[in-house]
Scaffold this motif. Structure first.
Motif, PDB file in Angstrom:
ATOM      1  N   ARG A  20     -31.933  24.953   6.095  1.00  0.00           N
ATOM      2  CA  ARG A  20     -32.621  23.666   5.916  1.00  0.00           C
ATOM      3  C   ARG A  20     -31.880  22.760   4.927  1.00  0.00           C
ATOM      4  NH1 ARG A  20     -38.408  21.940   5.782  1.00  0.00           N
ATOM      5  NH2 ARG A  20     -38.586  20.458   4.099  1.00  0.00           N
ATOM      6  N   TYR A  27     -28.299  15.043   6.731  1.00  0.00           N
ATOM      7  CA  TYR A  27     -29.182  13.862   6.824  1.00  0.00           C
ATOM      8  C   TYR A  27     -28.838  12.868   5.713  1.00  0.00           C
ATOM      9  CZ  TYR A  27     -33.365  11.000   6.364  1.00  0.00           C
ATOM     10  OH  TYR A  27     -34.219   9.921   6.241  1.00  0.00           O
ATOM     11  N   GLN A  32     -27.883   6.527   5.803  1.00  0.00           N
ATOM     12  CA  GLN A  32     -27.698   5.097   5.559  1.00  0.00           C
ATOM     13  C   GLN A  32     -26.867   4.449   6.677  1.00  0.00           C
ATOM     14  OE1 GLN A  32     -27.153   4.217   1.453  1.00  0.00           O
ATOM     15  NE2 GLN A  32     -26.139   2.283   1.883  1.00  0.00           N
ATOM     16  N   TYR A  35     -29.145   4.216   9.747  1.00  0.00           N
ATOM     17  CA  TYR A  35     -30.174   3.184   9.571  1.00  0.00           C
ATOM     18  C   TYR A  35     -29.550   1.782   9.651  1.00  0.00           C
ATOM     19  CZ  TYR A  35     -34.025   0.516   7.636  1.00  0.00           C
ATOM     20  OH  TYR A  35     -35.022  -0.420   7.448  1.00  0.00           O
ATOM     21  N   SER A  36     -28.414   1.601   8.987  1.00  0.00           N
ATOM     22  CA  SER A  36     -27.751   0.291   8.985  1.00  0.00           C
ATOM     23  C   SER A  36     -27.380  -0.134  10.395  1.00  0.00           C
ATOM     24  CB  SER A  36     -26.461   0.332   8.167  1.00  0.00           C
ATOM     25  OG  SER A  36     -26.760   0.468   6.831  1.00  0.00           O
ATOM     26  N   SER A  49     -36.157   2.727  11.549  1.00  0.00           N
ATOM     27  CA  SER A  49     -36.628   4.015  11.019  1.00  0.00           C
ATOM     28  C   SER A  49     -36.903   4.999  12.160  1.00  0.00           C
ATOM     29  CB  SER A  49     -37.916   3.834  10.204  1.00  0.00           C
ATOM     30  OG  SER A  49     -37.676   2.981   9.132  1.00  0.00           O
ATOM     31  N   GLN A  53     -35.027   8.705  12.795  1.00  0.00           N
ATOM     32  CA  GLN A  53     -35.669   9.992  13.068  1.00  0.00           C
ATOM     33  C   GLN A  53     -35.178  10.585  14.391  1.00  0.00           C
ATOM     34  OE1 GLN A  53     -39.846  10.507  12.246  1.00  0.00           O
ATOM     35  NE2 GLN A  53     -40.174  11.226  14.311  1.00  0.00           N
ATOM     36  N   LEU A  57     -33.224  14.159  15.085  1.00  0.00           N
ATOM     37  CA  LEU A  57     -33.854  15.175  15.940  1.00  0.00           C
ATOM     38  C   LEU A  57     -32.874  15.576  17.054  1.00  0.00           C
ATOM     39  CD1 LEU A  57     -37.491  13.787  16.323  1.00  0.00           C
ATOM     40  CD2 LEU A  57     -36.773  15.811  15.081  1.00  0.00           C
TER      41      LEU A  57
ATOM     42  N   ARG B  21     -27.097  -1.081   4.789  1.00  0.00           N
ATOM     43  CA  ARG B  21     -28.472  -1.329   4.354  1.00  0.00           C
ATOM     44  C   ARG B  21     -29.113   0.003   3.937  1.00  0.00           C
ATOM     45  NH1 ARG B  21     -32.451  -5.371   5.395  1.00  0.00           N
ATOM     46  NH2 ARG B  21     -30.811  -6.800   6.029  1.00  0.00           N
ATOM     47  N   PRO B  22     -29.644   0.090   2.718  1.00  0.00           N
ATOM     48  CA  PRO B  22     -30.277   1.365   2.348  1.00  0.00           C
ATOM     49  C   PRO B  22     -31.565   1.591   3.136  1.00  0.00           C
ATOM     50  CG  PRO B  22     -30.556  -0.263   0.616  1.00  0.00           C
ATOM     51  CD  PRO B  22     -29.693  -0.895   1.658  1.00  0.00           C
ATOM     52  N   VAL B  23     -31.875   2.859   3.375  1.00  0.00           N
ATOM     53  CA  VAL B  23     -33.115   3.184   4.083  1.00  0.00           C
ATOM     54  C   VAL B  23     -34.266   2.920   3.123  1.00  0.00           C
ATOM     55  CG1 VAL B  23     -34.327   4.974   5.374  1.00  0.00           C
ATOM     56  CG2 VAL B  23     -31.842   5.054   5.192  1.00  0.00           C
ATOM     57  N   PRO B  24     -35.291   2.160   3.536  1.00  0.00           N
ATOM     58  CA  PRO B  24     -36.428   1.929   2.633  1.00  0.00           C
ATOM     59  C   PRO B  24     -37.017   3.264   2.180  1.00  0.00           C
ATOM     60  CG  PRO B  24     -36.612   0.559   4.590  1.00  0.00           C
ATOM     61  CD  PRO B  24     -35.470   1.492   4.818  1.00  0.00           C
ATOM     62  N   ALA B  27     -39.839   4.992   4.234  1.00  0.00           N
ATOM     63  CA  ALA B  27     -39.371   5.465   5.542  1.00  0.00           C
ATOM     64  C   ALA B  27     -38.462   6.672   5.353  1.00  0.00           C
ATOM     65  CB  ALA B  27     -38.627   4.350   6.260  1.00  0.00           C
ATOM     66  N   ASP B  28     -37.610   6.602   4.339  1.00  0.00           N
ATOM     67  CA  ASP B  28     -36.660   7.683   4.083  1.00  0.00           C
ATOM     68  C   ASP B  28     -37.396   9.003   3.853  1.00  0.00           C
ATOM     69  OD1 ASP B  28     -34.363   9.056   3.551  1.00  0.00           O
ATOM     70  OD2 ASP B  28     -34.170   8.342   1.492  1.00  0.00           O
ATOM     71  N   VAL B  31     -39.225  10.152   7.104  1.00  0.00           N
ATOM     72  CA  VAL B  31     -38.295  10.600   8.161  1.00  0.00           C
ATOM     73  C   VAL B  31     -37.657  11.932   7.750  1.00  0.00           C
ATOM     74  CG1 VAL B  31     -36.128  10.097   9.362  1.00  0.00           C
ATOM     75  CG2 VAL B  31     -37.812   8.294   9.068  1.00  0.00           C
ATOM     76  N   GLU B  32     -37.224  12.012   6.496  1.00  0.00           N
ATOM     77  CA  GLU B  32     -36.572  13.254   6.044  1.00  0.00           C
ATOM     78  C   GLU B  32     -37.528  14.440   6.198  1.00  0.00           C
ATOM     79  OE1 GLU B  32     -34.987  13.183   2.091  1.00  0.00           O
ATOM     80  OE2 GLU B  32     -33.924  15.077   2.378  1.00  0.00           O
ATOM     81  N   SER B  34     -40.162  14.726   8.200  1.00  0.00           N
ATOM     82  CA  SER B  34     -40.455  15.106   9.591  1.00  0.00           C
ATOM     83  C   SER B  34     -39.237  15.722  10.270  1.00  0.00           C
ATOM     84  CB  SER B  34     -41.022  13.931  10.384  1.00  0.00           C
ATOM     85  OG  SER B  34     -40.036  12.984  10.615  1.00  0.00           O
ATOM     86  N   VAL B  35     -38.050  15.221   9.919  1.00  0.00           N
ATOM     87  CA  VAL B  35     -36.835  15.802  10.516  1.00  0.00           C
ATOM     88  C   VAL B  35     -36.649  17.249  10.044  1.00  0.00           C
ATOM     89  CG1 VAL B  35     -34.310  15.717  10.406  1.00  0.00           C
ATOM     90  CG2 VAL B  35     -35.583  13.655  10.960  1.00  0.00           C
ATOM     91  N   LEU B  36     -36.849  17.473   8.748  1.00  0.00           N
ATOM     92  CA  LEU B  36     -36.636  18.834   8.235  1.00  0.00           C
ATOM     93  C   LEU B  36     -37.734  19.791   8.713  1.00  0.00           C
ATOM     94  CD1 LEU B  36     -35.202  18.133   4.665  1.00  0.00           C
ATOM     95  CD2 LEU B  36     -33.980  18.760   6.752  1.00  0.00           C
TER      96      LEU B  36
END
Lengths: 188, 178
Positions: A20, A27, A32, A35-36, A49, A53, A57, B21-24, B27-28, B31-32, B34-36
């Motif tokens: 993990r 990740y 970044q 997302y960008s 967002s 995800q 996945l 652009r940084p991930v808000p 959301a970060d 998302v992290e 749920s992904v993990l």
């Protein structure tokens, strides 16, 4: 962190084995960049967002397919583009950008140097999802129109038309910005 | 031609100059997580048939059953004076019944082996379903409006239909690309 950032072979192997922490490291290395890219293509933070995800996945289920560890970032970028393209294809009607009325009556002789005054997102916001996709895939990723057509499910000539229209729009957006003195976003 | 290429050149240079652009933060984090969580679930699926996902789905089904029981209870409490259900109530009952049928169908399909492509879509739809179930539970707990409940039941049915359609044609589903 960009897609060019390397990811060690050991980290990928550990993630493949179910570690993990290793997957968390992947990740955090690429989040970044993904997302960008999604934000630029979609101009919507929520959609970006969702793509973030979705990409991780997909990566999780496809890690075993990575053959060349040195090109992991490029491989991941390809997945990101594909997720965004799928999103655009599924949500085309909602991603219209500025309609042609915004540009009605204008000629295309505005000086392009005004384009330099605009930031990237202001420019991209004025285009529809499909226009952004064609413009970015052709100009930045150097896809051929044939490849773009196949990805987006359109004809090659349509891809060329969309590309040409997106350049015209960029030119017009820059001109509108120059003469109105307002931000392009205010035309929404 | 030279004009279009100069616009293209300017665009390319803007693209290259633009900062990432940084991930808000919100959301970060979500998302992290749920992904993990999905990562853990994915790997535990490989080693154990009695996976966390099985337990997760069990709880989701239990919550769903709970909602169905409560919704029927509220429906009968809300009957009109002459004993016949009013129009919106009838629609609600139809939606609940449809939901039960869709859940039964899903229950039969959900354990079958899926391709990795289908797995990702299934994961997202299941996540959506759990979210709708929790909203439904809130709607009944706080005695939300009939309209809200109806809308949520319709959302739930739509998601279940998508899941069933996805799993029913799982063998013919192929990712066009990675």
């Amino acid at each position: 962190m960009s897609f060019a950032t390397p990811c060690s072979k050991q980290v990928i192997k550990n993630a493949l084995a179910g570690d993990r922490l290793a997957y968390g490291q992947i990740y955090n290395t690429y989040k970044q960049a993904v997302y960008s890219l999604a934000y630029r293509m979609l101009q919507n933070p929520d959609a970006a967002s969702d793509i973030l995800q979705q990409v991780f996945l997909k990566v999780m289920t496809r890690l075993a397919d990575v053959k060349d560890y040195s090109k992991f970032g490029s491989w991941l970028k390809r997945i990101a583009y594909n997720c965004v393209i799928d999103y655009i294809r599924a949500n085309e009607r909602e991603m219209t950008g500025f309609d042609d009325d915004h540009f009605a009556g204008g000629d295309y002789s505005g000086k392009q140097d005004s384009l330099a005054e605009l930031d990237l997102d202001s420019l991209l916001k004025g285009l529809s999802g499909r226009e952004r996709a064609v413009l970015i895939l052709f100009s930045i990723e150097e896809y051929t129109h044939q490849e773009i057509a196949s990805e987006l499910g359109i004809s090659e000539s349509n891809s060329k038309q969309i590309y040409s229209r997106s350049l015209q729009k960029l030119s017009q957006l820059a001109k509108l910005e120059r003469y109105s003195g307002s931000k392009v976003g205010s035309y929404e | 031609m030279s004009k279009t290429s100069s616009i293209q050149d300017l665009f390319i240079s803007k693209w290259q100059q633009a900062e990432e652009r940084p991930v808000p933060n919100m959301a970060d984090q979500s998302v992290e997580k749920s992904v993990l969580d999905a990562f853990d679930k994915h790997h535990s699926n490989v080693t154990s048939n009695l996976s966390k996902s099985g337990y997760g789905w069990f709880y989701a089904m239990a919550a769903s059953l709970f909602i169905a029981v409560f919704s029927w209870q509220f429906f009968y409490q809300g009957k009109s004076i002459n004993g016949a259900p009013s129009q919106p109530d009838t629609v609600l009952v139809l939606a609940i019944n449809e939901s039960k049928e869709l859940e039964t169908a899903f229950e039969q399909l959900r354990l079958q082996a899926t391709s990795e492509f289908v797995y990702v879509q299934k994961f997202q739809l299941e996540k959506e379903l759990i979210l709708i179930n929790s909203k439904l539970a809130d709607a009944y707990r706080h005695q939300g409006s009939l309209q809200d409940k109806l809308q949520l039941w319709h959302q739930k049915n739509k998601t279940l239909s998508q899941l069933n359609a996805l799993l029913a044609k799982t063998e013919s589903v192929h990712a066009t690309h990675i």
